[in-house]
Enzyme design. Structure first.
Site: not given
Ligand code: SAH
Ligand code: SF4
Length: 351
Positions: A94, A108, A115, A119, A122, A165-166, A197, A220-222, A296, A339
């Site tokens: 995408e 983006c 990936c 997570c 995601c 992806g990462e 990121s 990405s801390l969370h 999301n 994502c």
């Molecule tokens: N893999 C990398 C970059 C892609 S994800 C990373 O994780 O940083 C880009 C951002 O979207 C990251 O901060 C990720 O944690 C966040 N993200 C993924 N799924 C999400 C969701 N369902 N709602 C909000 N943010 C999300």
């Molecule tokens: Fe991969 Fe980033 Fe999604 Fe985590 S948040 S699964 S690292 S794309």
């Protein structure tokens, strides 16, 4: 088509070598590079500065890109467009175009098909890992979006590597793509307008600090405790918070650059006042910025986005520690702009 060379998969030097093998001087490779990245040509016939015989050889032996748009969606407000691209081997990724601010036009882009980081919230993580993208497949997404904008009299100004992806799990191709994004003779995007990121792959963050780049780094801390972070982001077991923050501190010391932390607010999970205090203490004094975004919702995870009142309380609490904090609005929800969510939706409809 599969056996021809995708020109976007070649570095500039590789392009020079390819043309040299055909007896062409170096400046021809420079001209072709301009056609690929500055004019964003889609066919060889339009490359009028190249001799016809060279254009014929190129048409026979190479191709301009390998991704095909199989689905395009626009958000109801027209500010977000999402493209599902099919790669030469059938993998789908995408790419999103966002144009909601006055002058900013942001792509983006994805760095992997799927990936491996898993997570839990995601959509891409829920799919699992298919493969790394090549540098060409990464940069081609930016070329694709820039080309669309240029036909509309606009210019691509920003790129975020926040798609599927990462990026740091696919380090070398990602770096090659970033270098082509910021090179004035290639895509010419301002370094500070490019953001990468990462979920927090510590050795890669340390390596990235040595690259001499001025692109932005987001982490990405969370979650602010290892227990909670490991439950949401399994990679935290490998690189726990103290190691991650030590690497971020070293990155800031070495580069003098501000780091962005990302935080998806999940109702009842990581949005309490106590969590905000823990986060405030964790980040206090660090040259950083916090981006908060309500979750999301995705098919494979039960969590819900925090309600506005909880978002406000969280943000005010973190701000009381002197941490600059922005709440990002969720964009393009109606087109699965999160994502990995478009691909997930397409797989679900069987289309
Ligand atoms: N893999 C990398 C970059 C892609 S994800 C990373 O994780 O940083 C880009 C951002 O979207 C990251 O901060 C990720 O944690 C966040 N993200 C993924 N799924 C999400 C969701 N369902 N709602 C909000 N943010 C999300
Ligand atoms: Fe991969 Fe980033 Fe999604 Fe985590 S948040 S699964 S690292 S794309």
């Amino acid at each position: 088509m599969i056996d021809t060379t995708n020109l976007y998969d070649l570095t500039h030097e590789e392009l020079v070598d390819l043309l040299a093998a055909w007896g062409e001087p170096r400046y021809r490779a420079d001209q072709l590079w301009q056609w690929l990245y500055q004019h964003k040509a889609t066919d060889f016939a339009s490359m009028h500065t190249l001799p016809a015989a060279l254009r014929d050889s190129l048409a026979a032996e190479t191709r301009i890109g390998g991704a095909e748009v199989v689905r395009k969606l626009s958000s109801a407000d027209g500010e977000t467009r999402k493209y599902l691209l099919q790669l030469a081997d059938g993998q789908m990724i995408e790419t999103v175009l966002m144009q909601y601010s006055g002058v900013r036009r942001t792509a983006c882009i994805s760095t992997q098909a799927g990936c491996a980081m898993g997570c839990v919230f995601c959509a891409t993580g829920q799919m699992g890992f298919a493969r790394h993208l090549t540098a060409g497949e990464i940069i081609e997404q930016a070329v694709h979006v820039a080309r669309i904008l240029e036909t509309e009299g606009e210019r691509l100004s920003n790129v975020v590597l926040m798609g599927m992806g990462e990026p740091f799990h696919n380090y070398d191709p990602t770096l090659e793509a970033i270098r082509r994004l910021i090179d004035p003779a290639t895509m010419g995007i301002g370094q500070r307008h490019v953001t990468v990121s990462t979920i927090g792959l510590v050795p890669a963050i340390r390596r990235f600090a040595q690259e001499g780049l001025q692109v932005r780094l987001a982490i990405s801390l969370h979650a602010a405790t290892d227990e909670e972070r490991s439950a949401l982001l399994p990679v935290n077991r490998r690189y726990p918070l103290d190691e991650l923050l030590a690497a971020v501190r070293d990155y800031i010391d070495q580069t003098g650059r501000r780091v962005t932390f990302e935080w998806a607010l999940i109702e009842g999970e990581n949005d309490s006042a106590e969590e905000a205090h823990r986060l405030g203490k964790l980040l206090k004094g660090l040259l950083c910025h916090l981006n908060v975004i309500p979750l999301n919702p995705t098919g494979g995870y039960r969590g819900r986005p925090s309600k506005p009142a909880r978002v406000d309380r969280f943000v005010q609490t973190v701000k009381s520690y002197g941490i600059p904090t922005t709440v990002r609005v969720r964009r393009g929800i109606d087109i699965h702009a999160g994502c990995g969510q478009l691909k997930a939706a397409v797989i679900e409809d069987g289309g």
